[in-house]
Enzyme design. Structure first.
Site, PDB file in Angstrom:
ATOM      1  N   TYR A  30       5.612   5.514  19.388  1.00 41.59           N
ATOM      2  CA  TYR A  30       4.776   5.516  18.175  1.00 41.59           C
ATOM      3  C   TYR A  30       5.307   4.544  17.124  1.00 41.59           C
ATOM      4  O   TYR A  30       4.594   4.174  16.201  1.00 41.59           O
ATOM      5  CB  TYR A  30       4.686   6.926  17.560  1.00 41.59           C
ATOM      6  N   LYS A  57       9.908  10.523  32.228  1.00 36.83           N
ATOM      7  CA  LYS A  57       9.279   9.998  33.437  1.00 36.83           C
ATOM      8  C   LYS A  57      10.219   8.965  34.046  1.00 36.83           C
ATOM      9  O   LYS A  57       9.920   7.763  34.075  1.00 36.83           O
ATOM     10  CB  LYS A  57       7.925   9.361  33.081  1.00 36.83           C
ATOM     11  N   ASP A  65       5.079  15.007  33.796  1.00 36.86           N
ATOM     12  CA  ASP A  65       3.810  15.464  34.376  1.00 36.86           C
ATOM     13  C   ASP A  65       3.994  16.820  35.073  1.00 36.86           C
ATOM     14  O   ASP A  65       3.147  17.717  34.963  1.00 36.86           O
ATOM     15  CB  ASP A  65       3.211  14.417  35.335  1.00 36.86           C
ATOM     16  N   ASP A 115       4.688  15.309  21.862  1.00 39.25           N
ATOM     17  CA  ASP A 115       3.405  15.477  21.175  1.00 39.25           C
ATOM     18  C   ASP A 115       2.426  16.207  22.103  1.00 39.25           C
ATOM     19  O   ASP A 115       1.801  17.207  21.737  1.00 39.25           O
ATOM     20  CB  ASP A 115       2.874  14.072  20.835  1.00 39.25           C
ATOM     21  N   ASP A 163       1.362  20.445  22.055  1.00 39.54           N
ATOM     22  CA  ASP A 163      -0.027  20.890  21.876  1.00 39.54           C
ATOM     23  C   ASP A 163      -0.459  21.779  23.034  1.00 39.54           C
ATOM     24  O   ASP A 163      -1.138  22.790  22.846  1.00 39.54           O
ATOM     25  CB  ASP A 163      -0.976  19.680  21.799  1.00 39.54           C
TER      26      ASP A 163
END
Ligand code: NAD
Length: 369
Positions: free
Chosen positions: A142, A193, A226, A250, A254
């Site tokens: 970000y 990852k 994942d 993030d 959520d």
């Protein structure tokens, strides 16, 4: 007697409505315990823009640096949709996070027994769920440079975001994870990852080193992001504390949040590093939800996310674990009595407003203390 300074930043929409309720909980502590809170209040977001043309004033920033903890409401609303980008309501929130270097974002996902049926997962998967997602908040993709869209010679365009982390950025969030794990089940799950991203390999290595050198007694497991997302809906109770970078954190936070039901239930904390001189840690506590313009002014906002955010302040800024637990247990017991704000309303329950929900929580605090 311990005494603490709180900066209240109500903001916009339902922000001031739920902050008013948390002030009642603060008043309860001032009246009934040896712990004293002094509060100051300042404008932030659209309210600050309307008053002095900036999303947060220098005076408010000054108080934010000096206080023991910030209790934040919410900012934003359609009336500020067209104000210049630099002074939009969210700019106040981002400046607080950046200037106070609040790099560690804690989002608990707790499923209250009374609300287990409100989850999109089966009751047996979520009942009693209590996990914590720790997200790195000030680095990663970000913020990494270059971050741009460029023109290519063949007439196409190319968009670039940059995932970037330094050793010290990963070390400091890993340390927060292990320190928090000490107060929980002693287990950290780190996710990245590493199968496709070199920054993932690096993240994995640095967390492993911090574990080996500084926290060998804690348990550490690694999981691909994942797979973590998949396991969170398959069997969420296998996790206790998940640490992730800004991007994966993030998304996973959520996902974990929605396991528990409504937006009006979710607290969060954003923490900075401990200052070696003052031994103080910058910290801001806020509900996950926004200013909810669709329900503001109606007296029906759920105050639980804001009140639970204050409980996090007690736990993480002031080490008042029993007092934090008192609030959390009282929320749970209040829900057990069958009252619901409209956002969590279920058949056969009694619908109440913001103020009555707090009344019920305070009654439970009286009963339990
Ligand atoms: P929101 O979280 O404000 O609302 C989403 C939905 O959840 C709405 O239907 C709302 O009524 C409901 N809801 C939220 N909190 C609730 C509560 N405590 N009790 C009952 N119902 C609740 O998100 P949004 O509608 O996407 O955004 C509204 C405004 O808030 C926008 O201006 C957005 O930019 C801003 N926002 C601010 C923050 C923040 O201050 N941290 C976070 C998210 C959104």
């Amino acid at each position: 007697m311990s005494s603490y300074n709180l900066l209240m930043l109500p903001g916009d929409g339902i922000g001031p409505e739920v902050i008013k309720e948390v002030e009642r909980v603060i008043a309860w502590f001032n009246k009934n315990t040896q712990i004293k809170f002094e509060t100051e209040s300042e404008l932030v977001g659209g309210a600050a823009f309307d008053s002095h043309g900036a999303a947060i004033s220098e005076n408010a920033m000054d108080l934010a640096h000096k206080c023991d903890a910030i209790i934040f409401g919410a900012v934003g609303g359609p009336q500020w949709d067209n104000v210049p980008f630099e002074v939009r309501p969210e700019a106040g929130l981002l400046r607080l996070r950046k200037d106070l270097d609040l790099f560690a974002n804690l989002r608990p996902a707790i499923c209250y027994k009374a609300l287990a049926d409100a989850s999109s997962l089966k009751r047996n998967l979520v009942e009693g769920l209590d996990i914590l997602i720790l997200r790195e908040l000030t680095g990663g993709v970000y913020f990494g440079e270059p971050k741009e869209i460029i023109d290519l010679p063949d007439g196409q365009k190319k968009a670039i975001d940059t995932q970037v982390y330094t050793t010290s950025e990963i070390e400091r969030i890993a340390r927060v994870a292990f320190e928090l794990a000490k107060t929980r089940k002693g287990k950290v799950t780190s996710t990245e990852k590493k199968n496709v991203m070199i920054s993932g390999v690096f993240w994995n290595n640095v967390v492993t080193e911090v574990h080996k050198n500084e926290y060998p007694d804690m348990e550490l497991e690694h999981i691909l992001a994942d797979a973590c997302a998949m396991q969170l809906v398959r069997n969420p109770k296998q996790f206790d504390l998940i640490v992730a970078d800004n991007l994966f954190g993030d998304i996973l936070s959520d996902e974990a949040a929605m396991l528990t039901g409504s937006m009006g239930m979710l607290p969060s904390a954003s923490l900075g590093a401990v200052n070696e001189e003052t031994k103080k840690r910058n910290a801001m506590y806020e509900p996950v939800h926004g200013s909810a313009p669709d329900i503001s002014g109606q007296g029906i906002a759920n105050p639980i996310a804001e009140i639970a955010s204050f409980a996090m302040a007690l736990r993480y800024s002031f080490n008042l674990t029993e007092e934090a637990q008192l609030i959390e247990d009282s929320i749970s017991s209040a829900l057990d009595t069958g009252i619901r704000t409209p956002d969590i309303m279920q058949e056969g329950m009694q619908k109440v407003g913001t103020h009555q929900m707090t009344d019920a929580i305070l009654s439970q605090m009286n009963l339990k203390s």
